[in-house]
Write a protein that holds these residues in place. Sequence first.
Motif, short mmCIF file in Angstrom:
data_model
loop_
_atom_site.label_atom_id
_atom_site.label_comp_id
_atom_site.label_asym_id
_atom_site.label_seq_id
_atom_site.Cartn_x
_atom_site.Cartn_y
_atom_site.Cartn_z
N GLY A 132 32.60 -44.82 34.39
CA GLY A 132 32.87 -44.49 35.77
C GLY A 132 34.30 -44.76 36.20
N LYS A 133 35.04 -45.49 35.37
CA LYS A 133 36.42 -45.81 35.69
C LYS A 133 37.42 -45.01 34.86
N VAL A 183 27.18 -43.02 24.46
CA VAL A 183 26.17 -42.50 25.39
C VAL A 183 26.25 -43.25 26.72
N ARG A 184 26.46 -44.56 26.65
CA ARG A 184 26.60 -45.35 27.88
C ARG A 184 27.77 -44.84 28.73
N ILE A 185 28.88 -44.58 28.10
CA ILE A 185 30.06 -44.10 28.83
C ILE A 185 29.78 -42.74 29.47
N GLU A 229 27.07 -40.78 36.50
CA GLU A 229 26.66 -41.48 37.71
C GLU A 229 27.79 -41.54 38.73
N ALA A 230 29.01 -41.76 38.24
CA ALA A 230 30.16 -41.90 39.13
C ALA A 230 30.59 -40.56 39.74
N TYR A 234 30.57 -34.50 35.82
CA TYR A 234 31.29 -34.71 34.56
C TYR A 234 30.56 -35.77 33.73
N PRO A 235 30.64 -35.61 32.37
CA PRO A 235 31.16 -34.45 31.65
C PRO A 235 30.16 -33.31 31.67
#
Length: 215
Positions: free
Chosen positions: A62-63, A101-103, A109-110, A115-116
């Motif tokens: 998200g960052k 996958v977490r990223i 979510e963000a 995206y993506p």
Amino acid sequence: MKTDQLTLGSLFDGIGGFPYAASFYGIMPLWASEIVPECVSVTKKHFPDMEHFGDITKLHGGKLPPVDIITFGSPCQDLSVASGKRLGLAGERSGLFLEAVRIIREMQEATNGEYPKFALWENVPGALSSSSRRDFKAVLEAFTDAEVPMPGSGRWANAGMVRGRGVDLAWCVYDAQYFGTAQRRRRIFLIADFRGERSGEILFVPKSLSGYFAA
């Protein structure tokens, strides 16, 4: 950058193979994650404007700058048939697949799912058989966030498609010798389309190759 230009983020970047390939098709590589300094130096030489964020385990999706495409060839050592123990996704190295996958989930979510738009995963064909073939089931379920049954034959085919929770996914094993390189190197390529039904259109080649079906 053109407003309609696709953008790319590369996890487990190595020496920038995915950004290099993408650049031939007008896709703009924005950032990469890689921990080997020698590899980063190669990518920086070819893509001086790319940002480098280092260790994937220390990143939050998200960052990161949102991108249309996230590519990654996560470590294959625990999946490969050449590996002694073949710990699969339970292994310390190949288990880093779950970090990617977490990223992806964190970025979704963000950005409220914008995206993506796509993810592209590459790995060794051993991923189809490791951990009694449960690892590839886990890979498909991680992308689709849905239960994927084991194939009736008990074996994953070299090419296939699944859909779940709005995610369209296709995979295929390709051999580099049929794509202009002087070596035999079989690899799984998997496309996840998070917003449509285009994964097969993107992945499957539109003509027969030796050992593969015609699209």
